[in-house]
Design a protein around this motif. Structure first.
Motif, PDB file in Angstrom:
ATOM      1  N   VAL A  69     -28.874  22.846 -14.686  1.00 32.79           N
ATOM      2  CA  VAL A  69     -27.978  22.501 -15.787  1.00 32.79           C
ATOM      3  C   VAL A  69     -26.567  22.979 -15.464  1.00 32.79           C
ATOM      4  O   VAL A  69     -26.374  24.073 -14.932  1.00 32.79           O
ATOM      5  CB  VAL A  69     -28.473  23.093 -17.122  1.00 32.79           C
ATOM      6  N   VAL A  70     -25.590  22.117 -15.755  1.00 31.88           N
ATOM      7  CA  VAL A  70     -24.185  22.459 -15.569  1.00 31.88           C
ATOM      8  C   VAL A  70     -23.498  22.296 -16.929  1.00 31.88           C
ATOM      9  O   VAL A  70     -23.173  21.175 -17.335  1.00 31.88           O
ATOM     10  CB  VAL A  70     -23.504  21.565 -14.527  1.00 31.88           C
ATOM     11  N   ALA A 117     -17.848  17.257 -12.547  1.00 31.03           N
ATOM     12  CA  ALA A 117     -18.984  16.351 -12.364  1.00 31.03           C
ATOM     13  C   ALA A 117     -19.116  15.925 -10.904  1.00 31.03           C
ATOM     14  O   ALA A 117     -20.234  15.832 -10.372  1.00 31.03           O
ATOM     15  CB  ALA A 117     -18.820  15.130 -13.262  1.00 31.03           C
ATOM     16  N   LEU A 118     -17.990  15.694 -10.254  1.00 34.41           N
ATOM     17  CA  LEU A 118     -18.019  15.294  -8.850  1.00 34.41           C
ATOM     18  C   LEU A 118     -18.348  16.467  -7.948  1.00 34.41           C
ATOM     19  O   LEU A 118     -19.131  16.340  -6.993  1.00 34.41           O
ATOM     20  CB  LEU A 118     -16.676  14.676  -8.460  1.00 34.41           C
ATOM     21  N   ARG A 119     -17.760  17.620  -8.215  1.00 34.43           N
ATOM     22  CA  ARG A 119     -18.025  18.799  -7.386  1.00 34.43           C
ATOM     23  C   ARG A 119     -19.484  19.230  -7.473  1.00 34.43           C
ATOM     24  O   ARG A 119     -20.071  19.691  -6.493  1.00 34.43           O
ATOM     25  CB  ARG A 119     -17.105  19.946  -7.793  1.00 34.43           C
ATOM     26  N   ALA A 120     -20.062  19.107  -8.664  1.00 34.19           N
ATOM     27  CA  ALA A 120     -21.464  19.510  -8.856  1.00 34.19           C
ATOM     28  C   ALA A 120     -22.437  18.420  -8.428  1.00 34.19           C
ATOM     29  O   ALA A 120     -23.643  18.665  -8.391  1.00 34.19           O
ATOM     30  CB  ALA A 120     -21.701  19.868 -10.316  1.00 34.19           C
ATOM     31  N   TYR A 180     -28.825  27.281 -13.056  1.00 32.97           N
ATOM     32  CA  TYR A 180     -27.615  26.670 -13.604  1.00 32.97           C
ATOM     33  C   TYR A 180     -26.473  26.867 -12.629  1.00 32.97           C
ATOM     34  O   TYR A 180     -26.543  27.692 -11.707  1.00 32.97           O
ATOM     35  CB  TYR A 180     -27.263  27.249 -14.975  1.00 32.97           C
ATOM     36  N   VAL A 181     -25.424  26.079 -12.830  1.00 32.32           N
ATOM     37  CA  VAL A 181     -24.180  26.236 -12.091  1.00 32.32           C
ATOM     38  C   VAL A 181     -23.058  26.317 -13.118  1.00 32.32           C
ATOM     39  O   VAL A 181     -22.957  25.449 -13.996  1.00 32.32           O
ATOM     40  CB  VAL A 181     -23.917  25.060 -11.123  1.00 32.32           C
ATOM     41  N   LEU A 211     -20.864  27.089  -4.571  1.00 29.58           N
ATOM     42  CA  LEU A 211     -21.251  25.700  -4.368  1.00 29.58           C
ATOM     43  C   LEU A 211     -20.484  25.091  -3.205  1.00 29.58           C
ATOM     44  O   LEU A 211     -21.045  24.355  -2.394  1.00 29.58           O
ATOM     45  CB  LEU A 211     -20.996  24.911  -5.656  1.00 29.58           C
ATOM     46  N   ASP A 212     -19.209  25.396  -3.120  1.00 28.89           N
ATOM     47  CA  ASP A 212     -18.395  24.979  -1.977  1.00 28.89           C
ATOM     48  C   ASP A 212     -18.392  26.131  -0.974  1.00 28.89           C
ATOM     49  O   ASP A 212     -17.831  27.191  -1.254  1.00 28.89           O
ATOM     50  CB  ASP A 212     -16.973  24.661  -2.426  1.00 28.89           C
TER      51      ASP A 212
END
Length: 540
Positions: free
Chosen positions: A89-90, A105-108, A157-158, A365-366
Motif C-alpha cells: 500500500v502506498v 504514482a510513477l515512482r512507486a 507499505y511505501v 525505492l530509488d
C-alpha cells in the motif's frame, strides 16, 4: 499458511486484524464520520474492496496499490483490502497537489489507485478505482478473495518523504519490521478490547500505523476525529472516552494557545504518546496537567526505522523541569542497535545517531537515494557506504539526527542539516530555539537560516506566545548567546504553520519570514505579526 508450521510465514498486518476479527467479531473496530463499524463489518467491507481491486486489475492480484483517501471509511477499509491481497500500500494525500501524486504514482510503479468517492475524477497516470466507480457493478456480490499469506521480507507499505533533491523519496517498509514494532508497543501500552485510540495522523504519516494496527491487532477501537477536533483535543478525548492519545507535540501548543488544555479536563486518559518532532518540557507539563492520570511518553523515530524506535517515559518531576529544554528520546526498542558517531566516524558521547536492526528499512525505492545514508562499523570506526546497493543487515542507517548520551538515555539535539555557518562559526539552530523557548511569554520557537539583502546567511526567528516583547526577548538572548547566534529578526505569529501531519512546516515558515523581512525590513529591534499560512506540506 501459519507461522506455527512455516518459520518463513508472517501473519502480516491483515493476518493480525483477521485474527482479532475472529476473536472479537462484534467489538467496535472503527468509529468514523459518526458511524461505528464492528470487526465483522469492517472485515466484510475490506473483502468487498479487495474484490473490486482484483476486478479492476483484470482478475490478477495487483503488486502495488495507491490509497488516495484521508479519514474516510474508504481509507481504513481500503488499507485493509490492500493488505488482504498481500499487496503493497502506498498512502496518498487527497490534499496534496495532483502533480505530486502523479509523480509518486510513477515512482512507486503503482498498478492502480483506490480512491475515496470525491476523488473519482482526478487525472492520474494509473487507473483510479473508487467504490462508486469501479466498472464492475456486480463486484460487491462476487466471491470475496481469501487473504493471501505474506513473507516477513515482503514489503508492507511505501511512504514518500520530502527528498533533499526536491523529488519525493520512497521509503519501503517490510512486514517483519512492522510486526516487530507491534510486538513491542501492543503489550507496552496495554492495548486490547476497550482501548480507544485517537487517529490524528494522515495515512501518509507512518505513525498512523500505530493508531490503526495497534488497535486492530489487539481488539481496540480506532476513533477518527472530526475536522475541528484537533483544535480542542481535550474535548475530543473526553467526549469520545479516548484511552490512548498519539500526536505530534505541535497539537499541544495549538490547544494551549486556544486555552483548550485546562487542568484535569482529560481525567480518564491512560496513555499520552508524542512523536514526530521534539517534545518540550513545557508541552509535556501542560498536557500532563490536563490528563493527570495519564502516562506520558516521548517517542522518536524516522520513517526509515518504522514509526518509532526509541522511548522515554516522563514522571511529574521530569515534566516540570526547565521549560525550554526538550524531553529526552531515551532508549531504543528491543532488536535495535545504535552508534553515536562524531564527524570522523568514531563512537562519541555526542554526534549522529546511527541505527540497525529489525526495524531498519531495506533501502530506498530509488537505489540512488541509498548513497551516503549508511555506515559500516569495523575496528572502532565507521565508514560511509557510498554505493547504491541495497544495504546489508550489518549496516547502520544514518538518521541525520544529532544526539547526546546522558543518564536519561539519548538527548535529541536537532538535525545535522540544521547546522549552519554564520560569520564562519558553526551554529546549531536547535540551541537557539531552546534559548528562545526559555524567554518570557514564548511558547514555541523556530529559527531558520535565510539570505539577507546582501546575499549573506542570516538568522531569522519566529515564535508564538502571549504578549511577547520581541526586543526584550532578543535582548535576553544577547545575554545568553554569542552575538552571531542572536537572530537578526523575530516574527511573532499567532500560530506556527503546520504541514498535513501537524508538524511545523519550515518551508512555509521560510516564505513568511522572507516575505515579511523584505516587506517590512524588520530587525531585532521590532516585532512583526503575521497570519500563519494554511496547512500543507510533506511527510517527515
Amino acid at each position: 499458511m501459519s507461522a506455527d508450521h512455516d518459520t518463513n510465514a508472517s501473519t502480516g498486518l491483515y493476518g493480525r486484524f483477521a485474527a482479532t476479527a475472529r476473536r472479537h467479531p462484534d467489538a467496535t473496530a472503527l468509529e468514523v464520520e459518526g458511524t461505528s463499524y464492528s470487526y465483522r463489518q469492517l472485515e466484510s467491507l475490506a473483502g468487498r474492496l479487495a474484490r473490486l481491486l482484483l476486478d479492476a486489475h483484470g482478475g490478477a492480484t495487483p503488486r502495488c496499490v495507491g490509497l488516495l483517501a484521508s479519514r474516510t471509511l474508504t481509507a481504513y477499509a481500503g488499507y485493509l483490502a490492500v493488505q488482504r491481497l498481500g499487496a503493497v500500500v502506498v498512502p496518498l494525500n487527497p490534499g496534496f497537489p495532483t502533480a505530486r501524486t502523479a509523480d509518486i504514482a510513477l515512482r512507486a510503479r503503482l498498478d492502480l489507485i483506490l480512491a475515496q468517492p470525491d476523488q473519482a475524477g482526478v487525472a492520474l497516470p494509473v487507473p483510479v478505482v473508487t467504490p462508486l466507480n469501479t466498472g464492475t457493478p456486480g463486484a460487491a456480490y462476487r466471491p470475496i478473495p481469501p487473504a493471501r499469506p505474506v513473507h516477513p521480507d515482503d514489503l508492507c507499505y511505501v511512504l514518500f518523504t520530502s527528498g533533499s533533491t526536491g523529488a519525493p523519496k520512497g521509503v519501503p517498509v517490510q512486514h517483519r519490521s512492522v510486526e516487530a514494532y507491534l510486538d513491542h508497543v501492543v503489550p507496552r501500552y496495554g492495548l486490547g478490547v476497550g482501548s480507544r485510540l485517537s487517529q490524528t495522523f494522515d495515512l501518509t504519516f507512518d505513525l498512523s500505523v500505530f493508531d490503526l494496527f495497534g488497535a486492530w491487532a489487539s481488539g481496540g477501537t480506532v476513533v477518527v476525529p472530526g475536522p475541528h477536533d484537533l483544535l480542542a483535543p481535550a474535548r475530543f478525548v473526553a467526549r469520545e472516552n479516548i484511552t490512548h492519545w498519539f500526536s505530534v507535540p505541535s497539537v499541544v501548543s495549538l490547544a494551549a494557545r486556544l486555552r483548550q488544555l485546562r487542568p484535569n479536563t482529560m481525567p480518564a486518559l491512560r496513555w499520552s504518546l508524542f512523536c514526530g518532532e521534539p517534545l518540550t518540557r513545557a508541552q509535556a507539563a501542560a498536557w500532563q496537567a490536563a490528563a493527570p492520570a495519564s502516562v506520558t511518553e516521548n517517542l522518536y523515530g524516522p520513517t526509515e526505522l518504522t514509526l518509532s524506535c526509541a522511548q522515554f517515559r516522563l514522571d511529574a518531576a521530569q515534566a516540570a523541569a526547565p521549560s525550554g529544554t526538550t524531553v529526552p528520546i531515551g532508549t531504543l526498542y528491543p532488536g535495535l542497535e545504535h552508534l553515536v558517531l562524531d564527524a570522523d566516524g568514531h563512537p562519541a558521547a555526542e554526534g549522529e545517531l546511527c541505527v540497525r536492526g529489525v526495524q531498519r528499512f531495506p533501502g530506498y525505492l530509488d537505489p540512488e537515494d541509498n548513497r551516503g545514508r549508511f555506515v559500516r562499523h569495523t575496528s572502532g570506526k565507521a565508514t560511509v557506504v557510498t554505493d547504491t546497493a541495497p544495504p546489508t543487515p550489518d549496516l547502520y542507517y544514518r538518521t541525520g539526527d544529532r544526539v547526546r548520551v546522558s543518564e536519561e538515555g539519548l538527548i535529541h539535539l536537532g538535525r545535522l542539516d540544521q547546522q549552519v555557518k554564520i560569520q564562519g562559526y558553526r551554529v546549531e539552530l536547535g540551541e537557539i530555539e531552546a534559548a528562545l523557548r526559555d524567554a518570557p511569554g514564548v511558547r514555541d520557537a523556530v529559527v531558520l537560516a535565510v539570505p539577507d539583502q546582501g546575499g549573506q546567511t542570516a538568522l531569522a526567528a519566529a515564535c508564538t506566545g502571549d504578549r511577547v516583547d520581541s526586543a526584550r526577548v532578543l535582548g535576553t538572548l544577547r545575554l545568553r548567546l554569542p552575538a552571531y547566534m542572536v537572530p537578526a529578526s523575530l516574527t511573532v505569529l499567532d500560530t506556527l504553520p503546520l504541514n498535513a501531519n501537524g508538524k511545523t512546516d519550515r518551508t512555509a515558515l521560510r516564505r513568511v519570514l522572507q516575505r515579511d523581512g523584505n516587506a517590512n525590513g524588520a530587525n531585532a529591534d521590532g516585532a512583526m505579526r503575521a497570519e500563519a499560512p494554511s496547512v500543507g506540506g510533506s511527510n517527515r
